[in-house]
Design an enzyme around this catalytic site. Structure first.
Site, PDB file in Angstrom:
ATOM      1  N   CYS A 131      42.167 -36.304  -3.495  1.00 25.49           N
ATOM      2  CA  CYS A 131      41.247 -37.442  -3.314  1.00 25.49           C
ATOM      3  C   CYS A 131      41.377 -38.007  -1.901  1.00 25.49           C
ATOM      4  CB  CYS A 131      41.564 -38.530  -4.335  1.00 25.49           C
ATOM      5  SG  CYS A 131      40.609 -40.037  -4.110  1.00 25.49           S
ATOM      6  N   CYS A 134      41.151 -41.864  -1.669  1.00 26.41           N
ATOM      7  CA  CYS A 134      42.383 -42.574  -2.058  1.00 26.41           C
ATOM      8  C   CYS A 134      43.448 -42.468  -0.967  1.00 26.41           C
ATOM      9  CB  CYS A 134      42.972 -41.982  -3.341  1.00 26.41           C
ATOM     10  SG  CYS A 134      41.793 -41.578  -4.611  1.00 26.41           S
ATOM     11  N   ASP A 135      43.616 -41.281  -0.403  1.00 25.35           N
ATOM     12  CA  ASP A 135      44.803 -41.022   0.416  1.00 25.35           C
ATOM     13  C   ASP A 135      44.516 -40.820   1.912  1.00 25.35           C
ATOM     14  OD1 ASP A 135      46.393 -41.128  -1.870  1.00 25.35           O
ATOM     15  OD2 ASP A 135      45.908 -39.062  -2.375  1.00 25.35           O
TER      16      ASP A 135
END
Ligand code: NAP
Length: 304
Positions: A131, A134-135
């Site tokens: 992701c 997200c990261d």
């Protein structure tokens, strides 16, 4: 007894819930995580009609959720552990309770596929991610690699250029699968370097990712690429384990339905990424959710 139980809270499940709740069917939507599904991992959705400037994945599903709830959809944070679908009263076992419904709509989606190579399990969450939204921000001014050549890999590689100093896009062929528009955008991005005809054979590192061992599939030559992040986007596998011995699946494990989204069991419907079909998009999931809800309503009427 519920009229309808929906399993999964992505766009397909939320739309089905909007339609059944609005049709005054007593509906519970069960979702083990936060409602939204994979859209939550998308930074900007720009191919959902009605939002010419694009809309964040989070905001889009939050709007869908609020809209469905405003018509009475009940969303419960429960994980489904077992299903008994063959009798007229469908039984849904969650980690907390056992529920019954006249109709069930499966909207369990799909999960990212894994490469299955050395280092992947050990370093997931320690430099390996599925992701970018997200990261990605963790990799400011660092070099990262993206694995895959589809829409997800290319879109996320472009997104990662906001943070990373360089993004290697590693693809096993010399042509991308991604749509032309995304290809053109990626090709014009100076920070993206394409590594063609290449597969990773090992993700190297002990407590964090230090790099990737790569193999040229044409020449067999192996190399090492030092990167601090590896983002894997090589497709998705359906979350069909719960129903695999009950409804018909295709060869890849996706649920087979008819045009009304009905599975091989009457009163059991499937929508979204879980379904066997050509195109997995928010737009297709939403249309399928509406169809399944309408078909479920007709099915319930036929029981009475
Ligand atoms: P995908 O279209 O199935 O592409 C997977 C990519 O990973 C392919 O390029 C494939 O290579 C490669 N791959 C598969 N297994 C591999 C392995 N073991 N090792 C190395 N490479 C491997 O998957 P996706 O990109 O996740 O997209 C899934 C669906 O969501 C698609 O329908 C896509 O259109 C949709 N999607 C749409 C958008 C958008 O509209 N903006 C964004 C994201 C996803 P080959 O090409 O050689 O098969």
């Amino acid at each position: 007894m519920q009229d309808v139980i929906i399993i999964g809270g992505g766009p397909g499940g939320l739309t089905a819930g909007l339609y059944t709740a609005r049709a005054r069917l007593k509906t519970a939507l069960l979702e083990r995580l936060a409602p939204g599904g994979q859209v939550l991992t998308t930074d900007l959705v720009e191919n959902y009609p009605g939002f010419p400037e694009g809309i964040s994945g989070f905001e889009l599903v939050d709007r869908m959720k609020r809209q469905a709830e405003s018509f009475g959809l009940e969303i419960r944070g429960e994980e489904v552990v077992k299903l008994e679908l063959s009798s007229e009263a469908k039984r849904v076992f969650t980690s907390k309770e056992t529920l019954e419904a006249k109709a069930v709509i499966l909207a369990c989606g799909a999960s990212p596929s894994k490469l299955g190579i050395e280092g992947e399990e050990l370093l997931t969450g320690k430099g390996i991610s599925y992701c970018a939204t997200c990261d990605g921000p963790f990799y400011r001014d660092q070099e990262v690699a993206v694995i895959g050549g589809g829409d997800a890999a290319v879109e996320e590689a472009i997104f990662l250029t906001k943070f990373a100093s360089k993004v290697y896009l590693i693809h096993r062929r010399d042509q991308l699968r991604a749509t032309r528009l995304l290809q053109d955008r990626a090709m014009s991005q100076e920070k993206i370097e394409f590594v063609w005809n290449t597969v990773p054979t090992k993700i190297v590192g002990e407590s964090q990712v230090d790099g990737l061992d790569l193999k040229d599939v044409k020449t067999g030559v192996t190399t090492h690429l030092p990167v601090s992040g590896v983002f894997i986007f090589i497709g998705y596998r359906p979350n069909s384990d719960l129903v695999k011995d009950q409804v018909e699946l295709d060869a890849r494990g996706f649920v087979v339905t008819n045009d009304n989204m009905e599975t091989s069991i009457p009163g059991v419907f499937a929508v979204g990424d879980l379904r066997s079909k050509l195109l997995r998009q928010i737009t297709t999931a939403v249309g399928e959710g509406a169809t399944a809800a309408f078909a479920a309503e007709k099915y319930i009427e036929s029981l009475e």
